[in-house]
Scaffold this active site. Sequence first.
Site, PDB file in Angstrom:
ATOM      1  N   LYS A  81       0.843  -1.197   0.000  1.00 29.70           N
ATOM      2  CA  LYS A  81       0.000   0.000   0.000  1.00 29.70           C
ATOM      3  C   LYS A  81       0.882   1.253   0.000  1.00 29.70           C
ATOM      4  O   LYS A  81       1.932   1.283   0.654  1.00 29.70           O
ATOM      5  CB  LYS A  81      -0.908  -0.027   1.235  1.00 29.70           C
ATOM      6  CG  LYS A  81      -2.006   1.038   1.233  1.00 29.70           C
ATOM      7  CD  LYS A  81      -2.915   0.866   2.451  1.00 29.70           C
ATOM      8  CE  LYS A  81      -4.020   1.894   2.495  1.00 29.70           C
ATOM      9  NZ  LYS A  81      -4.880   1.748   3.687  1.00 29.70           N
ATOM     10  N   SER A 156      -9.888   1.659   2.675  1.00 28.81           N
ATOM     11  CA  SER A 156      -8.986   2.387   1.816  1.00 28.81           C
ATOM     12  C   SER A 156      -7.944   1.525   1.110  1.00 28.81           C
ATOM     13  O   SER A 156      -7.366   1.961   0.113  1.00 28.81           O
ATOM     14  CB  SER A 156      -8.282   3.485   2.610  1.00 28.81           C
ATOM     15  OG  SER A 156      -7.428   2.923   3.585  1.00 28.81           O
ATOM     16  N   SER A 180     -10.031  -0.569   6.971  1.00 29.28           N
ATOM     17  CA  SER A 180      -9.416  -0.388   5.650  1.00 29.28           C
ATOM     18  C   SER A 180      -8.686  -1.597   5.081  1.00 29.28           C
ATOM     19  O   SER A 180      -8.332  -1.603   3.909  1.00 29.28           O
ATOM     20  CB  SER A 180      -8.452   0.802   5.674  1.00 29.28           C
ATOM     21  OG  SER A 180      -9.174   2.007   5.560  1.00 29.28           O
TER      22      SER A 180
END
Lengths: 478, 96
Positions: A81, A156, A180
């Site tokens: 990420k 997210s 997330s």
Amino acid sequence: MTKAPNELMLVEAARALRSREITVRELWDACHSAAVAKNPELNAYLEIFNADDAAIDAAQARIEKEGDAAPMLCGIPLAIKDNILIDGKTASAASKMLENYRATYDATVIKKLKDQNALFIGRTNMDEFAMGGSTEHSAFGVTKNPHDTKRTPGGSSGGSAAAVAADTCIAALGTDTGGSIRQPASHCGIVGVKPTYGRVSRNGLIAMGSSLDQAGPMTKSVEDARILLSAISGTDPLDSTTITDATYTNRTVEGKMRIGVPRDLLAEGLDADVRERFDAALEAFRSEGHEVVDVSLPTSRYGLAAYYIVMPAEVSTNLARLDGMRYGHAVRETTLLDDYRASRTEGFGAETKRRILLGTYVLSSGYIDAYYRKAEAARALLRAEYAKAFEGVDLIAVPTVVAPAFVFGAKSDPVAMYLEDVFTVTANLTGAPAISVPMGRVERDGVSLPVGMHFTAPHGAEDRLFTAAAQLEEKGLY
Amino acid sequence: MASADDVKKLAALARITLSEEEIDTFTKEFEGILAYVGQIESLSVTPEVNRAPAVRNVFREDGEPHEKGKYTEKLAAQFPERDGQYLKVKQIISHD
């Protein structure tokens, strides 16, 4: 071998490398070319890295030399990420603010993965600064759900979830502040774990809500998640909130388990077919001799409200450092104050601004008692309530999300988007570990979409999550 | 509830400039968000529950500093404006 190398689970890939069925180079090339081929449609990656020949050779050499003793992640291509720092690589948190920011050091989790000779395929798309549940708040375009490209992958960590679900890597890292990792895992049909707060070092993560944030694995199987989590866990002198093995007593459960279900929380807002899948999964546990009982967690209904006070408060504080002075987006105007203002105004997207302002509001002197302090008290109450519930049950189960992945633009109202997190935020508020594991599929517009089951365990009891999730996985309901 | 003036004031505190349109949108959205999070007011909290969170802090001894200048160039390379190894910013104290 029936699967292409990029489709392998972590355990399978590690086995194939050790048995010399494939080389590290072949595994890298398979993942890399899948990522390059699929990314124009999915936008799961903000950047796909070029092959690091030295790293690939070193991983192969270690497997040759150490054989089965080589670390499980040796030679395994992972997606990371974009809010996790890799020395020398851009880390933008999907924000214009950090579009050209180059990490000056490795996050502790990256250092641990490099120590195992893991490889990095690329950095994945996300909601800006990890704020959102759909990846629609990325400054660099949405990520699409590989199961249905009209739908969001969740967020997210939507880029990491899509990257894993589309077999463009073997596994990925995400971060979870209110769901997330778990919510996109549910929407993309993969496994995602939010570890106990402090299990994984936050050093080198771009901070969002410091008392809530944890990095964790996003994988194709429960066993993969266990392996990846164990690789990144550990006490870190660079994160004083990390825990040791002694912080929480050993909490493994032998044999049959008692699973608590907070029925009153599931009374409304849950899609009927998601509830059916959830009930079927509970039935599967019963048929194995586990006990399913009701638990009462009355404060949980305040969880989301408390979260949307504590989190923006911490966001407004953490993001105050981004002012265009030392790094990041920098605009120069007439006065120094103008420089700050212009840099922040241009650098941040709408959702980031919304949360900074909300945080500023709940921390302002007239409202801090009514909002922030009350929310912190709710948090203490929740923690006590969960501790009490865990005296009677081993795990608490809910669906990860009330519905499957939604269509782009469906949740333009901020509160509707925030409700995506209703079942996941509690684990962040209490610091308890939680997992999302696929529990089945539901159909929307003729497309079969995955939905996840969510287990929460007491602090330090990740083993229980893996045991229960692996049993659900074996049932093959997904 | 937050008025348009409140939103403007919050933006000023947060060092963000909002357009008239953004002020409108945020004012409307905050109404919904604050109504939602305002539910917290109906939660009754006893004083003994209202305690510090269970986060532990730890300290370490000072020592073993890294070699001087080891990270300087890397960090300075990120500066929007630099003068050698120094970060260059606007003059804020005037001699007039």
